[in-house]
Write an enzyme that holds these catalytic residues in place. Structure first.
Site, mmCIF file in Angstrom:
data_model
loop_
_atom_site.group_PDB
_atom_site.id
_atom_site.type_symbol
_atom_site.label_atom_id
_atom_site.label_comp_id
_atom_site.label_asym_id
_atom_site.label_seq_id
_atom_site.Cartn_x
_atom_site.Cartn_y
_atom_site.Cartn_z
ATOM 1 N N LYS A 284 -14.245 -4.305 1.660
ATOM 2 C CA LYS A 284 -15.050 -3.098 1.411
ATOM 3 C C LYS A 284 -16.556 -3.332 1.527
ATOM 4 C CE LYS A 284 -11.967 -0.449 -1.585
ATOM 5 N NZ LYS A 284 -11.752 0.162 -2.903
ATOM 6 N N TYR B 187 -2.965 1.345 -10.821
ATOM 7 C CA TYR B 187 -1.862 2.314 -10.696
ATOM 8 C C TYR B 187 -0.489 1.659 -10.590
ATOM 9 C CZ TYR B 187 -2.370 1.426 -5.677
ATOM 10 O OH TYR B 187 -2.449 0.834 -4.442
ATOM 11 N N SER C 18 0.819 -1.223 0.000
ATOM 12 C CA SER C 18 0.000 0.000 0.000
ATOM 13 C C SER C 18 0.853 1.275 0.000
ATOM 14 C CB SER C 18 -0.909 0.012 1.228
ATOM 15 O OG SER C 18 -1.573 1.247 1.291
HETATM 16 P P1 NAP Z 1 -13.437 -6.228 -7.731
HETATM 17 O O1 NAP Z 1 -14.571 -5.785 -6.893
HETATM 18 O O2 NAP Z 1 -12.815 -7.554 -7.479
HETATM 19 O O3 NAP Z 1 -13.944 -6.166 -9.271
HETATM 20 C C1 NAP Z 1 -13.110 -6.501 -10.334
HETATM 21 C C2 NAP Z 1 -13.918 -6.504 -11.638
HETATM 22 O O4 NAP Z 1 -13.017 -6.807 -12.694
HETATM 23 C C3 NAP Z 1 -15.026 -7.557 -11.685
HETATM 24 O O5 NAP Z 1 -16.134 -7.038 -12.351
HETATM 25 C C4 NAP Z 1 -14.391 -8.687 -12.474
HETATM 26 O O6 NAP Z 1 -15.279 -9.413 -13.283
HETATM 27 C C5 NAP Z 1 -13.470 -7.953 -13.408
HETATM 28 N N1 NAP Z 1 -12.309 -8.789 -13.752
HETATM 29 C C6 NAP Z 1 -11.356 -9.236 -12.909
HETATM 30 N N2 NAP Z 1 -10.433 -9.963 -13.565
HETATM 31 C C7 NAP Z 1 -10.855 -9.996 -14.860
HETATM 32 C C8 NAP Z 1 -10.351 -10.608 -16.032
HETATM 33 N N3 NAP Z 1 -9.213 -11.319 -16.013
HETATM 34 N N4 NAP Z 1 -11.017 -10.435 -17.191
HETATM 35 C C9 NAP Z 1 -12.168 -9.711 -17.224
HETATM 36 N N5 NAP Z 1 -12.698 -9.115 -16.147
HETATM 37 C C10 NAP Z 1 -12.055 -9.254 -14.981
HETATM 38 O O7 NAP Z 1 -12.226 -5.189 -7.643
HETATM 39 P P2 NAP Z 1 -12.315 -3.601 -7.412
HETATM 40 O O8 NAP Z 1 -12.316 -3.293 -5.958
HETATM 41 O O9 NAP Z 1 -13.410 -3.067 -8.253
HETATM 42 O O10 NAP Z 1 -10.870 -3.146 -7.961
HETATM 43 C C11 NAP Z 1 -10.552 -3.318 -9.321
HETATM 44 C C12 NAP Z 1 -9.160 -2.761 -9.615
HETATM 45 O O11 NAP Z 1 -9.162 -1.360 -9.380
HETATM 46 C C13 NAP Z 1 -8.044 -3.340 -8.730
HETATM 47 O O12 NAP Z 1 -6.912 -3.515 -9.536
HETATM 48 C C14 NAP Z 1 -7.801 -2.250 -7.696
HETATM 49 O O13 NAP Z 1 -6.472 -2.245 -7.221
HETATM 50 C C15 NAP Z 1 -8.071 -1.000 -8.536
HETATM 51 N N6 NAP Z 1 -8.517 0.134 -7.710
HETATM 52 C C16 NAP Z 1 -7.816 1.299 -7.830
HETATM 53 C C17 NAP Z 1 -8.203 2.393 -7.093
HETATM 54 C C18 NAP Z 1 -7.437 3.678 -7.216
HETATM 55 O O14 NAP Z 1 -7.590 4.542 -6.321
HETATM 56 N N7 NAP Z 1 -6.657 3.885 -8.267
HETATM 57 C C19 NAP Z 1 -9.304 2.318 -6.208
HETATM 58 C C20 NAP Z 1 -10.022 1.106 -6.137
HETATM 59 C C21 NAP Z 1 -9.608 0.011 -6.906
HETATM 60 P P3 NAP Z 1 -16.354 -10.465 -12.688
HETATM 61 O O15 NAP Z 1 -17.475 -9.609 -12.213
HETATM 62 O O16 NAP Z 1 -16.687 -11.317 -13.846
HETATM 63 O O17 NAP Z 1 -15.630 -11.182 -11.579
#
Ligand code: NAP
Length: 285
Positions: A71, A226, A20
């Protein structure tokens, strides 16, 4: 930083947490604004979250950020949930007010600020979001609340995307649709902003968009991943002359808003620049 008997802890609850960047952001801000707080990371496994929450109360921990995988589940254990976080169905920030735990979600706000800060307008824009997880929920709801023209969600599991469509249809006027279809050139030429909210590209060279596509319209491409800084999606966008926004901007902005919730202080533009410098030094590009 002078840690003494009055110093309060603010922490991150997640699993894993060791990569983190949040301690760098918040400890800089606590020192800069003379806040007698220290930010620490707590690696809490999924099945231990109830005990983690009890620990916040019993140890008088002043606040927390919440990340994967807690979360959503954490909501059950909090005393109050802010309206937007309840709509999103996820909390990324907790404030402990005299033993009452209040939950908020600053992800969507952080994302929107990262776009507005770069001078882009969101009103009446056509948006496509890849992914339908927690981050998509917060971003889509924030975008819907500021009257973008339309949101098209693309996710391999259509059920999750449908849930977000229902929330937005029931609460906002923004046009919303979803599909499990992968993105083609026609899609790209019909939108203004493309946002990746899947982890595709995180510590890999994979892109959620077919890199052979060559859009003819100058869309704005945002990746919320990121690490690395220049994901495969961002590299593809730059190669095609498209404008980009990196995931670090959302990360910093959601953190600045959490800092405001805990302290009532709005960090300055200079702070944002300083934090970006810290990030450039500490995170591999
Ligand atoms: P999450 O709740 O696990 O959701 C991930 C989504 O991506 C789901 O809809 C999943 O599909 C899809 N997915 C995952 N792997 C995939 C693949 N190989 N092919 C196609 N679709 C795929 O995760 P989240 O909390 O939304 O976070 C997602 C990403 O955003 C992470 O990398 C996290 O580190 C990043 N993030 C960044 C920030 C920032 O401040 N920059 C903030 C929050 C999150 P399914 O629904 O089919 O499982």
């Amino acid at each position: 930083m002078n840690i003494n008997s009055t110093t309060k802890i603010i922490g991150l609850l997640g699993h894993p947490v060791k990569h983190s960047f949040s301690p760098n952001i918040h400890n800089y801000l606590f020192e800069k604004y003379s806040q007698d707080n220290i930010y620490c990371c707590f690696d809490v496994e999924e099945e231990k979250i109830k005990e983690g929450i009890e620990g916040i109360k019993s140890l008088g921990i002043k606040g927390c950020n919440v990340t994967i995988p807690h979360k959503v589940n954490i909501i059950t254990y909090l005393d109050n949930i802010d309206n937007k976080a309840r709509l999103i169905g996820a909390v990324n920030t907790i404030k402990n007010e005299n033993g009452i735990l209040n939950g908020y979600n600053t992800d969507g706000l952080g994302f929107v600020k990262s776009i507005l800060d770069k001078g882009y307008d969101l009103k009446n824009k056509k948006i496509m979001i890849i992914g339908a997880g927690g981050a998509c929920r917060s971003i889509a709801i924030e975008l819907a609340s500021i009257d973008v023209s339309s949101i098209d969600i693309r996710n391999r599991s259509i059920n999750k995307a449908n849930e977000i469509v229902d929330i937005i249809k029931n609460n906002f006027n923004t046009k919303i649709l979803c599909s499990p279809k992968s993105i083609d050139e026609k899609d790209l030429n019909n939108i203004d902003i493309l946002i990746n909210t899947t982890p595709i590209g995180m510590e890999s060279d994979l892109s959620p968009v077919d890199e052979k596509l060559t859009p003819s319209k100058n869309i704005l491409v945002c990746d919320i991943v990121y690490k690395p800084h220049n994901t495969a999606l961002i590299k593809w966008a730059k190669k095609n002359g498209l404008e980009v926004i990196h995931g670090i901007d959302m990360l910093i902005n959601q953190a600045l808003h959490a800092f405001y919730i805990w302290t009532g202080i709005n960090p300055s533009k200079d702070d944002e620049e300083h934090i970006k410098d810290l990030y450039n030094k500490t995170i591999e590009k």
